[in-house]
Every structure is written in C-alpha cells, then in structure tokens.
Scaffold this motif. Sequence first.
Motif, PDB file in Angstrom:
ATOM      1  N   GLY A 148       0.809  -1.199   0.000  1.00 26.61           N
ATOM      2  CA  GLY A 148       0.000   0.000   0.000  1.00 26.61           C
ATOM      3  C   GLY A 148       0.850   1.260   0.000  1.00 26.61           C
ATOM      4  N   PRO A 149       0.214   2.434   0.127  1.00 25.90           N
ATOM      5  CA  PRO A 149       0.972   3.689   0.144  1.00 25.90           C
ATOM      6  C   PRO A 149       1.852   3.777   1.391  1.00 25.90           C
ATOM      7  N   GLN A 150       3.089   4.118   1.194  1.00 28.25           N
ATOM      8  CA  GLN A 150       4.001   4.273   2.317  1.00 28.25           C
ATOM      9  C   GLN A 150       5.180   5.146   1.917  1.00 28.25           C
ATOM     10  N   GLU A 151       5.888   5.610   2.916  1.00 28.16           N
ATOM     11  CA  GLU A 151       7.026   6.496   2.725  1.00 28.16           C
ATOM     12  C   GLU A 151       8.299   5.681   2.568  1.00 28.16           C
ATOM     13  N   ILE A 152       9.072   6.002   1.530  1.00 26.93           N
ATOM     14  CA  ILE A 152      10.370   5.343   1.367  1.00 26.93           C
ATOM     15  C   ILE A 152      11.357   5.900   2.382  1.00 26.93           C
ATOM     16  N   ALA A 153      11.498   7.225   2.420  1.00 26.00           N
ATOM     17  CA  ALA A 153      12.423   7.848   3.361  1.00 26.00           C
ATOM     18  C   ALA A 153      12.146   9.345   3.393  1.00 26.00           C
ATOM     19  N   ALA A 154      12.594   9.979   4.476  1.00 25.23           N
ATOM     20  CA  ALA A 154      12.620  11.437   4.610  1.00 25.23           C
ATOM     21  C   ALA A 154      14.050  11.826   4.941  1.00 25.23           C
ATOM     22  N   PRO A 280       1.101  -0.777  14.660  1.00 27.27           N
ATOM     23  CA  PRO A 280       1.895  -2.014  14.572  1.00 27.27           C
ATOM     24  C   PRO A 280       3.327  -1.716  14.159  1.00 27.27           C
ATOM     25  N   ARG A 281       4.226  -2.595  14.520  1.00 25.85           N
ATOM     26  CA  ARG A 281       5.621  -2.413  14.166  1.00 25.85           C
ATOM     27  C   ARG A 281       5.798  -2.490  12.651  1.00 25.85           C
ATOM     28  N   PRO A 282       6.704  -1.685  12.089  1.00 26.28           N
ATOM     29  CA  PRO A 282       6.870  -1.699  10.631  1.00 26.28           C
ATOM     30  C   PRO A 282       7.332  -3.043  10.082  1.00 26.28           C
ATOM     31  N   GLN A 283       7.988  -3.864  10.889  1.00 24.57           N
ATOM     32  CA  GLN A 283       8.476  -5.152  10.403  1.00 24.57           C
ATOM     33  C   GLN A 283       7.445  -6.263  10.525  1.00 24.57           C
ATOM     34  N   ASP A 284       6.207  -5.938  10.922  1.00 24.14           N
ATOM     35  CA  ASP A 284       5.146  -6.933  11.048  1.00 24.14           C
ATOM     36  C   ASP A 284       4.112  -6.716   9.956  1.00 24.14           C
ATOM     37  N   ALA A 285       3.823  -7.765   9.209  1.00 20.98           N
ATOM     38  CA  ALA A 285       2.753  -7.702   8.212  1.00 20.98           C
ATOM     39  C   ALA A 285       1.398  -7.765   8.915  1.00 20.98           C
ATOM     40  N   THR A 286       0.492  -6.897   8.537  1.00 26.58           N
ATOM     41  CA  THR A 286      -0.816  -6.807   9.180  1.00 26.58           C
ATOM     42  C   THR A 286      -1.831  -7.681   8.452  1.00 26.58           C
ATOM     43  N   SER A 287      -3.040  -7.727   9.009  1.00 26.24           N
ATOM     44  CA  SER A 287      -4.104  -8.515   8.384  1.00 26.24           C
ATOM     45  C   SER A 287      -4.477  -7.958   7.014  1.00 26.24           C
ATOM     46  N   LEU A 288      -4.426  -6.636   6.849  1.00 26.04           N
ATOM     47  CA  LEU A 288      -4.746  -6.057   5.549  1.00 26.04           C
ATOM     48  C   LEU A 288      -3.669  -6.382   4.526  1.00 26.04           C
ATOM     49  N   ASP A 289      -2.404  -6.463   4.949  1.00 19.53           N
ATOM     50  CA  ASP A 289      -1.345  -6.899   4.039  1.00 19.53           C
ATOM     51  C   ASP A 289      -1.589  -8.327   3.571  1.00 19.53           C
ATOM     52  N   ARG A 290      -1.994  -9.186   4.492  1.00 19.60           N
ATOM     53  CA  ARG A 290      -2.303 -10.569   4.112  1.00 19.60           C
ATOM     54  C   ARG A 290      -3.512 -10.629   3.194  1.00 19.60           C
ATOM     55  N   ALA A 291      -4.523  -9.805   3.464  1.00 19.06           N
ATOM     56  CA  ALA A 291      -5.703  -9.795   2.600  1.00 19.06           C
ATOM     57  C   ALA A 291      -5.341  -9.341   1.190  1.00 19.06           C
ATOM     58  N   ARG A 292      -4.489  -8.320   1.081  1.00 18.69           N
ATOM     59  CA  ARG A 292      -4.068  -7.871  -0.243  1.00 18.69           C
ATOM     60  C   ARG A 292      -3.323  -8.971  -0.989  1.00 18.69           C
ATOM     61  N   GLN A 293      -2.398  -9.636  -0.293  1.00 16.18           N
ATOM     62  CA  GLN A 293      -1.637 -10.695  -0.945  1.00 16.18           C
ATOM     63  C   GLN A 293      -2.544 -11.856  -1.349  1.00 16.18           C
ATOM     64  N   ASP A 390      -9.626 -16.442   6.209  1.00 19.72           N
ATOM     65  CA  ASP A 390      -9.213 -15.824   7.469  1.00 19.72           C
ATOM     66  C   ASP A 390      -7.806 -15.262   7.287  1.00 19.72           C
ATOM     67  N   VAL A 391      -7.659 -13.933   7.419  1.00 20.91           N
ATOM     68  CA  VAL A 391      -6.371 -13.266   7.197  1.00 20.91           C
ATOM     69  C   VAL A 391      -5.767 -12.726   8.485  1.00 20.91           C
ATOM     70  N   LEU A 392      -6.271 -13.106   9.641  1.00 25.15           N
ATOM     71  CA  LEU A 392      -5.697 -12.628  10.897  1.00 25.15           C
ATOM     72  C   LEU A 392      -4.307 -13.223  11.080  1.00 25.15           C
ATOM     73  N   PRO A 393      -3.266 -12.402  11.354  1.00 21.99           N
ATOM     74  CA  PRO A 393      -1.927 -12.965  11.567  1.00 21.99           C
ATOM     75  C   PRO A 393      -1.871 -13.839  12.811  1.00 21.99           C
ATOM     76  N   ARG A 394      -0.819 -14.622  12.891  1.00 22.47           N
ATOM     77  CA  ARG A 394      -0.611 -15.443  14.074  1.00 22.47           C
ATOM     78  C   ARG A 394      -0.336 -14.525  15.268  1.00 22.47           C
ATOM     79  N   VAL A 395      -1.137 -14.636  16.298  1.00 22.82           N
ATOM     80  CA  VAL A 395      -1.106 -13.702  17.430  1.00 22.82           C
ATOM     81  C   VAL A 395       0.076 -14.021  18.337  1.00 22.82           C
ATOM     82  N   ARG A 396       0.777 -12.966  18.767  1.00 26.71           N
ATOM     83  CA  ARG A 396       1.857 -13.109  19.749  1.00 26.71           C
ATOM     84  C   ARG A 396       1.322 -12.728  21.121  1.00 26.71           C
TER      85      ARG A 396
END
Length: 457
Positions: A148-154, A280-293, A390-396
């Motif tokens: 999705g939309p995100q910032e590369i760098a500032a 959420p942490r930037p290094q964690d894929a979210t449920s919406l990321d899984r749904a998109r994939q 079901d796109v919910l990530p594995r819960v920690r």
Amino acid sequence: MSLPEAPPARPPTWVPDVPAEDPGAATGPWTPALAATCASAACLVLLVLGVLAARPDVAVLGAAPLVLAVRALRARPTGAVQARFEAGDDDPGAPSRAGRLHATLVLDGPARWGLVTTTRQGRAGAEVLVRAVGGRRLPVVASTVRTGPQEIAAADVQGVGPDGASVAEPTPAVTRSTVVLPSTTPLLDLPLPQRLRGLTGPHESRRPGEGGGLRDVHPWVPGDRLRRIDWRVTARRSPDLSELYVRREHAQAEAVVVLVVDSRDDLGPDPRTWRGSVAPRPQDATSLDRARQAAASLARAYLERGDRVGLDDLGVRRRPVPPGGGRRQLDRIRHALALTAPEGEPAARLRPPRLPSGALVVVFSTFLDEESAQVAARWRTAGHRVVAVDVLPRVRAAGLYDRERLALRMMTLTREDRMAELVDQDVELVTWRDEPAVALRVLARRAQRRAGAGVPR
C-alpha cells in the motif's frame, strides 16, 4: 545508504506513482561551525597571552591557526544547499529484490560536504557525511514487508564549507512516497462457482455445445452438423446407413469470481496494537497486508485460467471493480488492493453488495465482528458459493498481562464460534496463514466429488 528493516517472506513490487516533493533548500546564512569558533577563540587567547608575556613562541602557536581559520571563514559559500528525491534507477515494473524500495537523493549547491540525515516512518535511519562538490546522487534503499501507500524515506541535508569551518542551515525535510503492490503466491487447483456462465471459457459445463468432452452419441436430427457424424458408430449400429449417429459434446464456459476485502481492520500480530492507540511495528505484516496478498494471488490464478474476476470492499462504499479478464484486469485489481485502507468509522450496511448471478464469492476478513460473517451468510443463502478466507496474523501473546490474556482468550473463543457458524451455514473456510494452496485444492476436489457441482444442470 540503507534503512534496515526485516525483509519480507516474498518480495513485493513497487510503483513510484507518487511524485517527489519540491526540492528543499537551506534559506539561512552560512555560519561558523562551533568547533571553528572555539578553536579561533583559543588561538586568539594564545596570541594575546604571548604578546603580553613577551613570548613569541606562544604567540606563533596561536597566530598560524587563527590566520587559517579567518581564511576559511572568508571563503565560506554564499549560496543555498538544495536536496530532492528522484525515482530509483531500478525498473519500476520489475519486482524489487528482497522486498526493497529504491529512491535517489540528489544534492545541489556550493557545499563541499553534506551531512545527510534520513528517517523512515518516524524511525531513525542513517546519518552520513558525503562529498558534495559539483552535486551528488545518493541511492536510498529501504526494506519493507508492508503493502500500500508508504514512505520510502525522509531526509534533510546540512551543508559543510571548506575545512569544516562553516555550516549552513539544514534543508527542510524532503520525502519520497510510493505505492507498494501486493505480491502473489502460486496456487494450484481452485474452487469453481456452482454455475458457470457464457458460451465459451476454460471449464467444461453440463450444457450441450462445442469444445468440451464427449457428452453422448445420438441419432442425427435436423440442426446437427455433418462433420459431427461418427462413422464408426453409424457403421456398427446401422450398417445399411438408414440412420446416422453424431457425437455431441459439452459446452465450454467461464467462472465469475468476486473478491471481497474487509478493509475495516488493519491488525498486526501484537494484540496490544489492536485498539489503534499504538501502531503495529513496521516489520510486522498486518491482516490487511495478508488480505491484499491473498486477493492478488487468487485474482492472478483465476485470470491466468481465463476466468473473470472482480473486486469489492466491505469497509468503503465506492464503485467496485467489475468482473473482467486479461492482464490489464490483474493490474487494475492489484492497484485497487494497494489503495485499500481503513477510512474512518464505516457505515452499517442494510444489505450486502450486489453480485453477478452465479458468482463465486471470496471474502477476506479477520471475522472479529458480526458484519463480515453476516454478509457472507446472506450471499450463501442467496445461492452463491462462498469461501471465507481468514487473514488474521498469528497472534503473539508473549508479554501480555493477565487481564489482556483473558480478553484475548474471550475474543478468540467468540471468533471461533462465529467461524464455526459459518461452516454450519455451508460457507467454506480457508486460513491463509496455514498452507492456503493445499486448502484451496481440497475445496476444488471436494466440489468435483459431488455430482453436478461446479457446473449448471
């Protein structure tokens, strides 16, 4: 220059369709550096002490560096330092390696050196001192697991003059954004809707027609084509050719698949971030990321087989992507998926979205509330074949307090009961985090074992 982050399991592709912002320029004057100011003051003190104490050796120690400092300050630049982002040198249409996003930071101005400080999504990145005589182009690389939309760098740049004796005001921060398209996963067998549509397509239907397998051998009637006469059967059944027999085939048809994404939830693996107060942490894929994939993978698999695929969103009321086929339809769906995001408090739906007749419906959701489950059940009641993903990530659960563990347990039980009710209502369930290709193959073969499943009677 690299902004490290955990690499993704599969590389996403990125499309730099968001232009860079206007170049940032330092507007303040060039001022002496703190180190040069302190050194000049110390040299001046030595010079005065040497003169007062009649010590030429001490005066010489302070005079020579003071002359060099004055010379460097008189030669300090006068122009402005500029910084801007440009697209990376990689082909924007090719997959990024190791899930990396690329951009180029361009430095212009009279500075001899440039102190470059980069950040990404509020997190500290790299801080480097580079030579900037005649301009400089610096590659910026950022790792990501998000889509999705995100910032590369500032980045902001502070110019440094000759010998480091003067510095400029830091430039305003310049940013570079992009849209990361979801990656796809190879899928094998796929489930089909209960009814196929059209007079042509990649699948064999039960209707008589052309292009499919053998349906039966029937006596010739007016309207049958002569080229369909089976002379072997005719010779065996009617040696005197008093009656002709023709081979009849099944018609070919296509499947219509509608992918429905529930964009209301964008949840990471940590339950403490589900309230929305903590991102959420930037290094964690979210449920919406899984749904998109997941949606992009199914869209690619069905479109490559010649079927028609559409896209709709339960969280936002906008015009859906109508079912279509071809490579351009896949690009359209992937771009629409990348732009899918939660948009405030969604309004309650009085009825589910309208779908084409006989379509296969695939719902991508976390099923943490009743709305997505109720919509899926209504579509199944209307006669559509419905697959719930079901796109919910594995819960920690590590690090949670006792009350948080209890709340998570109660929510998990409620969610499991809701999904069990869906299965009881003949909605087929697939968990994307647990071998989705195998689960989809099981659904495809289960439909083939039922008499007449997957095709109209």
